[in-house]
Design a protein around this motif. Structure first.
Motif, PDB file in Angstrom:
ATOM      1  N   ARG A   1       1.015  -1.194  -0.062  1.00  0.00           N
ATOM      2  CA  ARG A   1      -0.051   0.073  -0.069  1.00  0.00           C
ATOM      3  C   ARG A   1       0.925   1.149  -0.067  1.00  0.00           C
TER       4      ARG A   1
ATOM      5  N   LYS B   1      -2.045  -2.130   7.851  1.00  0.00           N
ATOM      6  CA  LYS B   1      -3.399  -1.872   8.769  1.00  0.00           C
ATOM      7  C   LYS B   1      -3.416  -2.514  10.044  1.00  0.00           C
TER       8      LYS B   1
ATOM      9  N   HIS C   1      -2.745  -4.113  -6.880  1.00  0.00           N
ATOM     10  CA  HIS C   1      -3.500  -5.021  -7.674  1.00  0.00           C
ATOM     11  C   HIS C   1      -2.833  -5.859  -8.653  1.00  0.00           C
TER      12      HIS C   1
ATOM     13  N   GLN D   1      -2.202 -13.734   0.092  1.00  0.00           N
ATOM     14  CA  GLN D   1      -2.849 -13.279   0.846  1.00  0.00           C
ATOM     15  C   GLN D   1      -1.849 -12.727   2.012  1.00  0.00           C
TER      16      GLN D   1
ATOM     17  N   LEU E   1      -0.013  -9.751   0.718  1.00  0.00           N
ATOM     18  CA  LEU E   1      -0.637  -8.637   0.649  1.00  0.00           C
ATOM     19  C   LEU E   1      -1.057  -7.887   2.164  1.00  0.00           C
TER      20      LEU E   1
ATOM     21  N   HIS F   1      -3.458  -9.343   4.112  1.00  0.00           N
ATOM     22  CA  HIS F   1      -5.078  -9.593   4.182  1.00  0.00           C
ATOM     23  C   HIS F   1      -5.266 -10.634   5.469  1.00  0.00           C
TER      24      HIS F   1
ATOM     25  N   SER G   1      -8.333 -11.771   5.698  1.00  0.00           N
ATOM     26  CA  SER G   1      -9.256 -12.781   5.240  1.00  0.00           C
ATOM     27  C   SER G   1      -8.870 -13.328   4.136  1.00  0.00           C
TER      28      SER G   1
ATOM     29  N   THR H   1     -11.044 -11.744   1.227  1.00  0.00           N
ATOM     30  CA  THR H   1     -10.611 -10.235   0.833  1.00  0.00           C
ATOM     31  C   THR H   1      -9.715 -10.288  -0.260  1.00  0.00           C
ATOM     32  N   THR H   2      -8.797 -11.544  -0.254  1.00  0.00           N
ATOM     33  CA  THR H   2      -7.751 -11.667  -1.479  1.00  0.00           C
ATOM     34  C   THR H   2      -8.449 -12.108  -2.688  1.00  0.00           C
TER      35      THR H   2
ATOM     36  N   TYR I   1     -10.149  -9.199  -4.320  1.00  0.00           N
ATOM     37  CA  TYR I   1      -9.327  -8.151  -4.604  1.00  0.00           C
ATOM     38  C   TYR I   1      -8.515  -8.442  -5.788  1.00  0.00           C
ATOM     39  N   THR I   2      -8.474  -9.643  -5.906  1.00  0.00           N
ATOM     40  CA  THR I   2      -7.643 -10.350  -7.250  1.00  0.00           C
ATOM     41  C   THR I   2      -8.566 -10.524  -8.350  1.00  0.00           C
TER      42      THR I   2
END
Length: 324
Positions: A176, A202, A274, A291, A294, A296, A298, A301-302, A305-306
Motif C-alpha cells: 500500500r 493496517k 492489484h 494473502q 498483501l 489481508h 481474510s 478479501t484476497t 481483490y484479485t
C-alpha cells in the motif's frame, strides 16, 4: 477531555449542535482512536459523516441538535438523511460508512448510559456493488517505474528517481502507498544485503514481504543523490523540503504518467498493488501466499481483490488440498 483525530486533535465543534452532544462526539472519537486504534483516515471520515448528519438534522428539525433530541431520532429521520446524501450523488460505499459511523456512536452512547438510538439499527445498509481495481499490463507497470520515462520533465533528477523507486516498490512488493512511505531508512537493505522488508500495515500489523534487487538498486540510486540527510530512524522517502513524502505527490505523479503513457484513469498507485497480486496469480502463485504478501486478514478479501473466478478457485483447491 479526549481529543479527536482532526487537525491538532481539536475538539469536535459544530454551531448547529449543543455542547452536551459535541462533548460526547469528542469522547467517542477519542475512544475510537485510543481504544479501537482506527486509522486517522477512518476517524476523519467518521467525524465528517457525523458532522454532515447533524447539519442535516438541524435543518430537518429546525433546531439545534442536543443529546436528548438526538436520542429521539426516528427511522424516518435516518432515511431522510440517507436520501439527502444519495441525492448529492454519494455512492453506496460512502453511505454504508456513514451509517456504520453513526451506529458506532449510538453504541458508544448506550455503553456510557447516555441514551439509546435504536432507529439506526433498524435501517438496512445500502447495497454496494463489488468493484475491482483494474490491473495494468506488465509492460506498463514496468514503464511507470522507469525514471527515464519522465526525463523531459522540469524536475530535479533526484525527485524523478525517488518517484520511480516508490512506484517500483508498490508494484514489486505489492505494498500500500502508506506502507511504502512509512518505511524507515534502516528498514531497507542495500542491494545484495537482503531481499525482504518488514512493513507495517493496517491495524499496526507487521509482515515480511520480498523485495527485488533491481528495486533495491533503484532505491539506492535515489538515496545516493537525495540532497537531504536521511536519518536511519527517519523516512527513507522524503519530500522536496526534506520532510515525510505526502502520498498525494505519488498520486499526482501517476496522473501525469498515465497521461503521457496513454493509460486509463484506473491506473492509480493502488492499481500497482492489484497488478502485483494479479500477475502473481496468473503465473501460478498460490492464493494463501498472496494473502500473506498483501497482508489481508481474510482469504475472501484476497479472492475479491484479485478478481479470481470460481474456476480458478477450484483449480487452486484441487492442486493444494491433500484429499483432492
Amino acid at each position: 477531555m479526549a481529543k479527536t483525530p482532526q487537525t491538532a486533535f481539536a475538539a469536535f465543534e459544530l454551531p448547529c449542535a449543543c455542547d452536551d452532544l459535541t462533548i460526547e462526539i469528542t469522547r467517542w472519537l477519542g475512544h475510537l482512536r485510543a481504544e479501537r486504534r482506527l486509522s486517522p483516515k477512518t476517524l476523519e471520515a467518521y467525524s465528517r459523516d457525523v458532522r454532515q448528519c447533524l447539519i442535516f438534522l438541524a435543518e430537518h428539525w429546525d433546531e439545534r441538535v442536543s443529546l436528548a433530541r438526538f436520542g429521539k431520532m426516528e427511522p424516518g429521520d435516518v432515511r431522510a438523511f440517507m436520501a439527502a446524501r444519495r441525492s448529492d450523488a454519494i455512492g453506496g460505499r460512502s453511505l454504508m460508512r456513514a451509517l456504520a459511523g453513526l451506529r458506532s456512536f449510538a453504541r458508544f452512547l448506550e455503553r456510557e448510559g447516555k441514551g439509546k438510538v435504536g432507529p439506526l439499527a433498524a435501517i438496512r445498509a445500502p447495497k454496494v456493488g463489488k468493484t475491482l481495481p483494474k490491473p495494468l499490463q506488465i509492460a506498463s507497470a514496468k514503464r511507470l517505474a522507469d525514471p527515464d520515462e519522465r526525463a523531459g520533465e522540469d524536475r530535479d533528477t533526484w525527485i524523478l528517481v525517488r518517484d520511480a523507486a516508490v512506484l517500483a516498490l508498490l508494484y514489486g512488493s505489492g505494498l500500500r502507498i502508506s506502507e511504502a512511505l512509512g518505511l524507515k531508512r534502516r528498514d531497507v537493505p542495500a542491494p545484495g544485503k537482503g531481499d525482504t522488508l518488514i512493513v507495517t500495515g493496517k491495524g499496526n500489523k507487521t509482515r515480511m514481504v520480498p523485495v527485488l534487487q533491481n528495486v533495491l538498486q533503484l532505491i539506492a540510486d535515489y538515496v545516493a543523490i537525495c540532497p537531504h540527510r536521511l536519518a536511519a530512524d527517519g523516512p527513507i522517502f522524503v519530500g522536496a523540503r526534506g520532510g515525510p513524502l505526502n502520498p498525494r505527490i505519488i498520486q499526482l505523479t501517476m496522473e501525469r504518467m498515465r497521461g503521457a503513457l496513454g493509460l486509463p484513469d484506473s491506473a492509480t498507485p493502488h492499481a500497482l498493488r492489484h497488478s502485483f497480486a494479479t500477475h502473481l496469480l496468473s503465473r501460478g502463485g498460490e492464493l494463501r501466499a498472496i494473502q500473506e504478501l498483501l497482508g489481508h486478514a481474510s482469504l475472501s478479501t484476497t479472492q475479491i481483490y484479485t478478481g479470481i473466478d470460481s474456476e480458478r478457485l477450484l483449480e487452486v483447491y484441487n492442486t493444494a488440498h491433500p484429499r483432492a
